[in-house]
Design a protein around this motif. Structure first.
Motif, mmCIF file in Angstrom:
data_model
loop_
_atom_site.group_PDB
_atom_site.id
_atom_site.type_symbol
_atom_site.label_atom_id
_atom_site.label_comp_id
_atom_site.label_asym_id
_atom_site.label_seq_id
_atom_site.Cartn_x
_atom_site.Cartn_y
_atom_site.Cartn_z
ATOM 1 N N UNK A 135 56.104 -18.810 -63.688
ATOM 2 C CA UNK A 135 56.509 -17.481 -64.133
ATOM 3 C C UNK A 135 57.912 -17.502 -64.722
ATOM 4 N N UNK A 136 58.794 -18.333 -64.157
ATOM 5 C CA UNK A 136 60.167 -18.411 -64.659
ATOM 6 C C UNK A 136 60.209 -18.929 -66.091
ATOM 7 N N UNK A 137 59.329 -19.872 -66.420
ATOM 8 C CA UNK A 137 59.331 -20.421 -67.784
ATOM 9 C C UNK A 137 58.431 -19.622 -68.716
ATOM 10 N N UNK A 138 57.756 -18.606 -68.186
ATOM 11 C CA UNK A 138 56.978 -17.706 -69.033
ATOM 12 C C UNK A 138 55.738 -18.331 -69.644
ATOM 13 N N UNK A 139 55.052 -19.185 -68.878
ATOM 14 C CA UNK A 139 53.904 -19.907 -69.434
ATOM 15 C C UNK A 139 52.604 -19.596 -68.698
ATOM 16 N N UNK A 140 52.583 -18.501 -67.979
ATOM 17 C CA UNK A 140 51.393 -18.170 -67.184
ATOM 18 C C UNK A 140 50.134 -18.097 -68.051
ATOM 19 N N UNK A 141 50.264 -17.563 -69.262
ATOM 20 C CA UNK A 141 49.091 -17.398 -70.141
ATOM 21 C C UNK A 141 48.847 -18.617 -71.026
#
Length: 260
Positions: A135-141
Motif C-alpha cells: 500500500x505504501x508503494x501504491x501498487x495494490x492494483x
C-alpha cells in the motif's frame, strides 16, 4: 553547551577504507582512507564529483566489492571476516538494494518480484507488514502485472518494495532516480524518505542530483576518494553550492571535524 546525547548506532560504516584499482602507472586510488558511519534509522545521501569514489564507497560498504585495506561493517559484522557464502547470506538477509536499472525479473509478477528475496531465503512473508509495504508503494492494483506492463516509476517502486520486503538493516540505493522523469523520481524519493521515517529503516543513497539529496536527512560529500564534508538537513540550494565548491582544491574532513 556540550550535550552527552548518545549518537544512533551505525547501520553500516567503513573505517580507514582504501580501495585501489590497478597498479603502477595505472593505479587508481578510488578511496583514500575514508571513515564514515551511516546512522541507523536515517536517510543518508552520498555525493561528489564524477570519480570522487561515491559509488565505490557504497559498493564496498554493501559488500558488493572488497576493500584493499580498512574495514567495512554492517552493524557489528566485519565483512572481511565473511567467506563468499557468508557475504551472500548477509546481503540476502540484512541488506536491500535499489539500482538505477530496476533489475526486476520480467517473467515474475509484481507480487513475485517484491517477495523474491524472502522466497530465496525460504522465509514466509509477514503478511500484515507486506500489505502495508504494498500500500505504501501504491501498487495494490498492479500485483498481477509483469514489469513490461508498468511505467518506469512503477517499476522502481516495485524495486523499492522488494528492497524493504525482508526488513533489512540497511537499503543501499545507487542513483535510484537516474532512469526516471522528474515526477516519477520525486515519488520514489518521497517513498524512500517516508519508509525510513515510518519504519525506522536505514537508507544510504548515491546520487549526483542536489534535488534528490535534499530528501535525505544528511549528505556526505566525497572528493578525490576522501570525505570532505557532511551536511545535516540539506536543501537543494545548499547542496548545489557545496558541490560547486568541490571543483576547487579539496581538504579532507578528517582532522577538521570529528566523524560520527
Amino acid at each position: 553547551m556540550t550535550t552527552t546525547t548518545a549518537l544512533p548506532a551505525a547501520a553500516a560504516r567503513v573505517v580507514d577504507a582504501v580501495k585501489v584499482y590497478g597498479a603502477g602507472d595505472t593505479e587508481v586510488r578510488a578511496l583514500d582512507g575514508v571513515s564514515v558511519a551511516f546512522p541507523a534509522g536515517r536517510f543518508t545521501a552520498i555525493m561528489g564529483p564524477s570519480g570522487s569514489g561515491k559509488s565505490t564507497l557504497m559498493h564496498c560498504a554493501a559488500g558488493l566489492d572488497t576493500l584493499t585495506s580498512g574495514s567495512a561493517l554492517i552493524g557489528d559484522t566485519d565483512l572481511s571476516a565473511l567467506d563468499d557464502r557468508g557475504l551472500t547470506l548477509l546481503r540476502r538477509e540484512r541488506i536491500g538494494f535499489v539500482f538505477q536499472a530496476f533489475n526486476l525479473l520480467p517473467t515474475l509478477t509484481v507480487a513475485e518480484n517484491i517477495t523474491l528475496p524472502l522466497d530465496l531465503a525460504g522465509i514466509a512473508p509477514e503478511q500484515a507488514r507486506l500489505d502495508a509495504l504494498i500500500d505504501a508503494v501504491g501498487l495494490r492494483d498492479r500485483l498481477h502485472h509483469r514489469p513490461s506492463e508498468l511505467s518506469g516509476g512503477q517499476q522502481q517502486r516495485v524495486a523499492v518494495a522488494r528492497a524493504f520486503a525482508g526488513a533489512p538493516d540497511v537499503v543501499f540505493a545507487d542513483e535510484p532516480t537516474g532512469n526516471l522523469d522528474s515526477r516519477s523520481g520525486e515519488e520514489v524519493l518521497r517513498l524512500l524518505g517516508d519508509t525510513v521515517r515510518g519504519t525506522g529503516r536505514t537508507v544510504v543513497m548515491v546520487t549526483h542530483d542536489p534535488v534528490a539529496a535534499a530528501h535525505a536527512d544528511e549528505v556526505v560529500f566525497l572528493a578525490d576518494g576522501r570525505l570532505v564534508d557532511r551536511m545535516q538537513a540539506p536543501t537543494a540550494e545548499r547542496v548545489l553550492d557545496r558541490m560547486k565548491s568541490l571543483d576547487g582544491p579539496h581538504d579532507s574532513l578528517a582532522g577538521r571535524r570529528a566523524l560520527t
